[in-house]
Design a protein around this motif. Structure first.
Motif, short mmCIF file in Angstrom:
data_model
loop_
_atom_site.label_atom_id
_atom_site.label_comp_id
_atom_site.label_asym_id
_atom_site.label_seq_id
_atom_site.Cartn_x
_atom_site.Cartn_y
_atom_site.Cartn_z
N ILE A 129 -7.08 -5.59 12.10
CA ILE A 129 -6.89 -6.08 10.76
C ILE A 129 -6.55 -7.37 10.79
N GLU A 130 -5.68 -7.75 12.04
CA GLU A 130 -5.96 -9.48 12.28
C GLU A 130 -6.75 -10.60 11.28
N LEU A 131 -8.39 -9.87 12.08
CA LEU A 131 -9.35 -10.78 10.96
C LEU A 131 -9.17 -10.27 9.95
N THR A 132 -8.97 -9.17 9.83
CA THR A 132 -9.63 -8.92 7.94
C THR A 132 -8.66 -9.59 7.37
N ALA A 133 -7.25 -9.72 7.64
CA ALA A 133 -6.09 -11.02 6.88
C ALA A 133 -6.58 -12.25 7.59
N GLU A 134 -6.89 -12.30 8.62
CA GLU A 134 -7.27 -14.07 8.36
C GLU A 134 -8.56 -14.22 7.16
N TRP A 135 -9.06 -13.18 7.05
CA TRP A 135 -10.20 -13.46 6.18
C TRP A 135 -9.80 -13.39 4.63
N VAL A 136 -8.83 -12.35 4.19
CA VAL A 136 -8.37 -12.63 2.86
C VAL A 136 -7.23 -14.24 2.77
N VAL A 137 -6.96 -14.55 3.79
CA VAL A 137 -6.33 -15.73 3.22
C VAL A 137 -6.74 -16.90 4.29
N VAL A 152 -16.69 -10.82 10.10
CA VAL A 152 -15.88 -9.88 9.01
C VAL A 152 -17.14 -9.08 8.72
N GLU A 153 -18.10 -9.72 8.04
CA GLU A 153 -19.46 -8.17 8.01
C GLU A 153 -19.77 -7.81 9.36
N GLN A 154 -19.71 -7.98 10.26
CA GLN A 154 -19.98 -6.95 11.05
C GLN A 154 -18.73 -5.54 11.82
N MET A 155 -18.25 -5.48 11.31
CA MET A 155 -17.07 -4.36 11.53
C MET A 155 -17.55 -3.10 9.98
N GLY A 156 -18.06 -3.51 9.59
CA GLY A 156 -18.71 -2.34 8.72
C GLY A 156 -17.89 -2.52 7.51
N SER A 157 -17.52 -1.71 6.50
CA SER A 157 -17.13 -1.48 5.05
C SER A 157 -16.41 -0.34 5.25
N ARG A 158 -16.32 0.45 5.81
CA ARG A 158 -15.69 1.17 6.49
C ARG A 158 -14.07 1.00 7.05
N VAL A 159 -14.28 0.18 8.14
CA VAL A 159 -13.17 -0.54 8.45
C VAL A 159 -12.93 -1.74 7.53
N ILE A 160 -13.41 -2.28 7.05
CA ILE A 160 -12.30 -3.52 6.49
C ILE A 160 -12.25 -2.78 5.09
#
Length: 298
Positions: A129-137, A152-160
């Motif tokens: 969640i924290e990594l995705t939030a960093e990506w978003v902002v 981010v991409e390495q987490m996979g689309s489902r997790v993202i």
């Protein structure tokens, strides 16, 4: 998901804190059996659903953190379809946190209320969640792309996608940004960031999606055109075309015709030409009435 009309949040926090203090005092006096009646009576006296949901959430947290994990999770499960976004977000935080410490109890309590196992989001990590939030902002699209490519991409689309849902629940004000990033995810990093680079590139990616018959990609392009580039007419045309081609129940009636004409008036000439070309490329079928409408705009 937008909140329904909600009560004063500070008032609900104050009430929850006061009830927590009273419950602790009861427990200290050996009157633990009275704790449930205290909370449940206060919840029942509230005048509206949103207020009750907020206080029930506080009750769930209190129980889960004071030795009544299964009861607390059961309360949280009962709120799983609550229309108040922050309540949904906090339910998920509570379930994930307790599941890490007492997985069997949490699973049992959730299943007792819902009849099914824990949802996929229960396995989502704070780090994701924290990594995705960093990506978003991220401060720029260049930084966003670097972060996407490297981590981010390495987490996979489902997790993202699940992490984006969490961000939307916790920070509704970021909904436009999460929609853009979900569109990037749908297109794939290369095409997604090409579409973000400028409006004409976004239009080219949309044309490629049409040629491939990929209507989800076309919808994603429409989102980027509208929310990242401010191209309401072209992005809206692409979004409506995608909905029509995937069985949407949109009606090309007078209200839509008026709205399309309004947006077209503010669009640049190349956008209007591109809209006609793209709709013509889709050909006969569900989007044909939209082509007739757009082509008739002076």
């Amino acid at each position: 998901m937008a909140d329904t009309a909600v009560p004063d949040r500070d008032a609900m926090r104050s009430l929850a804190a006061a009830l927590g203090d009273q419950a602790n005092a009861l427990a200290a006096d050996g009157r633990v059996a009275e704790v449930r009646a205290l909370w449940e009576g206060a919840i029942a006296r509230l005048p509206d659903e949103a207020s009750r949901a907020r206080l029930t959430l506080a009750y769930a947290w209190y129980q889960a953190l004071h030795g009544e994990v299964e009861h607390g999770i059961g309360l949280a499960a009962g709120l799983r379809e609550c229309p108040v976004s922050p309540v949904l977000g906090q339910i998920r935080v509570l379930v994930r946190g307790r599941a890490r410490d007492e997985p069997e109890a949490v699973e049992r309590a959730w299943r007792a209320v819902t009849g099914s196992g824990l949802p996929d989001w229960a396995d989502l990590t704070d780090e994701a969640i924290e990594l995705t939030a960093e990506w978003v902002v991220a401060a720029s699209w260049a930084q966003s792309k670097e972060l996407f490519d490297s981590r981010v991409e390495q987490m996979g689309s489902r997790v993202i996608d699940m992490a984006l849902q969490e961000i939307e629940l916790g920070a509704p004000g970021l909904s436009s940004l999460t929609a853009i990033h979900r569109a990037v995810l749908a297109l794939g990093g290369t095409a997604g960031y090409r579409a973000l680079s400028d409006p004409r590139q976004a239009a080219r990616v949309a044309a490629e999606a049409i040629a491939a018959g990929d209507w989800e990609a076309l919808r994603a392009c429409g989102t980027i055109e509208r929310k990242a580039h401010g191209r309401a007419f072209l992005g809206g045309t692409h979004g409506v075309a995608a909905d029509l081609m995937t069985g949407g129940d949109l009606e090309i009636g007078p209200a839509m015709a008026e709205r399309v004409a309004e947006l077209a008036a503010d669009a640049e000439p190349w956008e209007r030409r591109r809209a006609v070309e793209d709709l013509a490329a889709i050909g006969d079928g569900p989007a044909a009435p939209l082509l007739a409408l757009v082509a008739a705009i002076p």
